[in-house]
Design an enzyme around this catalytic site. Structure first.
Site, PDB file in Angstrom:
ATOM      1  N   PRO A   9      13.687  84.278  41.670  1.00 64.79           N
ATOM      2  CA  PRO A   9      12.422  84.077  42.384  1.00 64.79           C
ATOM      3  C   PRO A   9      11.198  83.981  41.488  1.00 64.79           C
ATOM      4  CG  PRO A   9      13.753  85.756  43.450  1.00 64.79           C
ATOM      5  CD  PRO A   9      14.487  85.366  42.210  1.00 64.79           C
ATOM      6  N   ASN A  10      10.338  83.042  41.808  1.00 67.48           N
ATOM      7  CA  ASN A  10       9.018  82.836  41.185  1.00 67.48           C
ATOM      8  C   ASN A  10       9.047  82.161  39.815  1.00 67.48           C
ATOM      9  OD1 ASN A  10       7.367  84.164  43.258  1.00 67.48           O
ATOM     10  ND2 ASN A  10       8.399  86.019  42.605  1.00 67.48           N
ATOM     11  N   ARG A  17       1.894  80.422  37.062  1.00 68.10           N
ATOM     12  CA  ARG A  17       1.996  81.786  37.598  1.00 68.10           C
ATOM     13  C   ARG A  17       1.577  82.802  36.525  1.00 68.10           C
ATOM     14  NH1 ARG A  17       7.638  85.059  37.656  1.00 68.10           N
ATOM     15  NH2 ARG A  17       6.850  86.953  38.622  1.00 68.10           N
ATOM     16  N   TYR A  22       3.049  85.298  31.500  1.00 61.21           N
ATOM     17  CA  TYR A  22       4.222  84.452  31.271  1.00 61.21           C
ATOM     18  C   TYR A  22       3.933  83.190  30.450  1.00 61.21           C
ATOM     19  CZ  TYR A  22       6.023  87.567  34.871  1.00 61.21           C
ATOM     20  OH  TYR A  22       6.395  88.699  35.579  1.00 61.21           O
ATOM     21  N   ASN A  73      17.734  84.657  34.209  1.00 66.21           N
ATOM     22  CA  ASN A  73      16.512  85.437  34.365  1.00 66.21           C
ATOM     23  C   ASN A  73      16.390  85.708  35.860  1.00 66.21           C
ATOM     24  OD1 ASN A  73      14.017  86.573  34.602  1.00 66.21           O
ATOM     25  ND2 ASN A  73      12.981  85.114  33.243  1.00 66.21           N
ATOM     26  N   ALA A  76      12.376  89.330  39.707  1.00 63.11           N
ATOM     27  CA  ALA A  76      12.292  90.669  40.305  1.00 63.11           C
ATOM     28  C   ALA A  76      13.646  91.192  40.797  1.00 63.11           C
ATOM     29  CB  ALA A  76      11.289  90.649  41.460  1.00 63.11           C
ATOM     30  N   HIS A  79      15.524  94.112  39.203  1.00 66.41           N
ATOM     31  CA  HIS A  79      15.189  95.522  39.395  1.00 66.41           C
ATOM     32  C   HIS A  79      15.772  96.146  40.656  1.00 66.41           C
ATOM     33  CE1 HIS A  79      12.597  94.440  36.147  1.00 66.41           C
ATOM     34  NE2 HIS A  79      11.872  93.625  36.896  1.00 66.41           N
ATOM     35  N   ASP A  86      26.569  92.673  41.349  1.00 65.38           N
ATOM     36  CA  ASP A  86      28.010  92.601  41.650  1.00 65.38           C
ATOM     37  C   ASP A  86      28.585  91.239  41.273  1.00 65.38           C
ATOM     38  OD1 ASP A  86      28.089  95.177  42.617  1.00 65.38           O
ATOM     39  OD2 ASP A  86      28.137  94.608  44.745  1.00 65.38           O
ATOM     40  N   GLU A  97      21.084  88.170  29.898  1.00 62.59           N
ATOM     41  CA  GLU A  97      19.916  88.266  30.792  1.00 62.59           C
ATOM     42  C   GLU A  97      18.655  88.169  29.935  1.00 62.59           C
ATOM     43  OE1 GLU A  97      19.935  91.186  33.972  1.00 62.59           O
ATOM     44  OE2 GLU A  97      17.860  91.734  33.507  1.00 62.59           O
ATOM     45  N   HIS A  99      14.251  88.038  29.800  1.00 63.36           N
ATOM     46  CA  HIS A  99      12.961  88.280  30.440  1.00 63.36           C
ATOM     47  C   HIS A  99      11.870  87.792  29.506  1.00 63.36           C
ATOM     48  CE1 HIS A  99      14.619  90.474  33.765  1.00 63.36           C
ATOM     49  NE2 HIS A  99      15.432  91.057  32.901  1.00 63.36           N
ATOM     50  N   ILE A 100      10.977  87.000  30.042  1.00 62.45           N
ATOM     51  CA  ILE A 100       9.881  86.450  29.247  1.00 62.45           C
ATOM     52  C   ILE A 100       8.960  87.572  28.785  1.00 62.45           C
ATOM     53  CG2 ILE A 100       7.866  84.921  29.371  1.00 62.45           C
ATOM     54  CD1 ILE A 100       9.568  83.320  31.521  1.00 62.45           C
ATOM     55  N   SER A 101       8.664  88.472  29.695  1.00 64.94           N
ATOM     56  CA  SER A 101       7.782  89.600  29.366  1.00 64.94           C
ATOM     57  C   SER A 101       8.622  90.808  28.938  1.00 64.94           C
ATOM     58  CB  SER A 101       6.936  89.967  30.588  1.00 64.94           C
ATOM     59  OG  SER A 101       7.770  90.432  31.645  1.00 64.94           O
ATOM     60  N   ARG A 106       6.113  97.522  31.004  1.00 64.46           N
ATOM     61  CA  ARG A 106       5.315  97.223  32.196  1.00 64.46           C
ATOM     62  C   ARG A 106       5.406  98.355  33.228  1.00 64.46           C
ATOM     63  NH1 ARG A 106       6.294  91.193  33.994  1.00 64.46           N
ATOM     64  NH2 ARG A 106       4.493  91.737  35.309  1.00 64.46           N
ATOM     65  N   ARG A 110       9.582  98.297  37.212  1.00 60.87           N
ATOM     66  CA  ARG A 110      10.337  97.300  36.434  1.00 60.87           C
ATOM     67  C   ARG A 110      11.267  97.947  35.416  1.00 60.87           C
ATOM     68  NH1 ARG A 110       7.651  92.429  37.880  1.00 60.87           N
ATOM     69  NH2 ARG A 110       5.495  92.928  38.344  1.00 60.87           N
TER      70      ARG A 110
HETATM   71  C1  DQA Z   1      10.568  88.585  34.569  1.00 60.96           C
HETATM   72  C2  DQA Z   1      10.163  90.061  34.717  1.00 60.96           C
HETATM   73  C3  DQA Z   1      10.326  90.526  36.150  1.00 60.96           C
HETATM   74  O1  DQA Z   1       9.941  91.887  36.261  1.00 60.96           O
HETATM   75  C4  DQA Z   1       9.459  89.706  37.077  1.00 60.96           C
HETATM   76  O2  DQA Z   1       9.665  90.090  38.413  1.00 60.96           O
HETATM   77  C5  DQA Z   1       9.672  88.235  36.907  1.00 60.96           C
HETATM   78  C6  DQA Z   1       9.790  87.711  35.543  1.00 60.96           C
HETATM   79  C7  DQA Z   1      10.304  88.048  33.150  1.00 60.96           C
HETATM   80  O3  DQA Z   1      10.863  87.007  32.814  1.00 60.96           O
HETATM   81  O4  DQA Z   1       9.546  88.659  32.378  1.00 60.96           O
HETATM   82  O5  DQA Z   1       9.649  87.475  37.854  1.00 60.96           O
HETATM   83  O6  DQA Z   1      11.944  88.471  34.825  1.00 60.96           O
END
Ligand code: DQA
Length: 150
Positions: A9-10, A17, A22, A73, A76, A79, A86, A97, A99-101, A106, A110
């Protein structure tokens, strides 16, 4: 080698965004760079990148089992999604896996990493280049396994 990149998502809104977190690179620009990197790393490389805001779509894609390595990735979902976790647990190909951040630096919510328990490697906090780092790792693993040395 077929590599699947799944974004949760997102993440398709990368670039617009929250750019202070990001960055300003769009997912399309990032995908172009990753395709180029893949070409430079392996001659029979194939890359599929999917970004979906739907948990079920990600899970269904994982069960198609037509890829040799996974970069995910989960956004959210990382978390809290036991369902996605699963699905990752049931998957036997090498999986990273990203994560950009730096999620560990944070908000408290998270810090709960649910999907990360069921991947081989987690890379976080280096910006969009985490995808390239993951790709280099997975290509190396694949080449080692198949006995091809570059
Ligand atoms: C994320 C970190 C997540 O906590 C957040 O919900 C995202 C982006 C990252 O790539 O840093 O949507 O996965």
């Amino acid at each position: 080698m077929k590599l699947l990149i799944l974004n949760g998502p997102n993440l398709k809104y990368l670039g617009s965004r929250e750019p202070h977190i990001y960055g300003t690179k769009t997912m399309e620009e990032l995908e172009g760079e990753l395709r180029e990197l893949m070409r430079s790393q392996i001659s029979d490389g194939e890359l599929e990148l999917i970004s979906s805001d739907y948990e079920g779509a990600l899970i269904e894609r994982l069960y198609q089992r037509d890829f040799d390595g996974l970069i995910i990735n989960p956004g959210a979902l990382s978390h809290y999604s036991l369902a996605l976790s699963d699905a990752l647990s049931a998957l036997s190909v090498p999986k990273v896996e990203v994560h950009i951040s730096n999620v560990f630096a944070r908000e408290q919510e998270r810090q709960n990493m649910v999907t990360a328990k069921n991947v081989d490697v987690v890379i976080a906090g280096a910006g969009p280049r985490v995808y390239a780092m993951a790709m280099e790792y997975l290509v190396e693993i694949y080449l080692r396994k198949t006995g091809i040395h570059v």
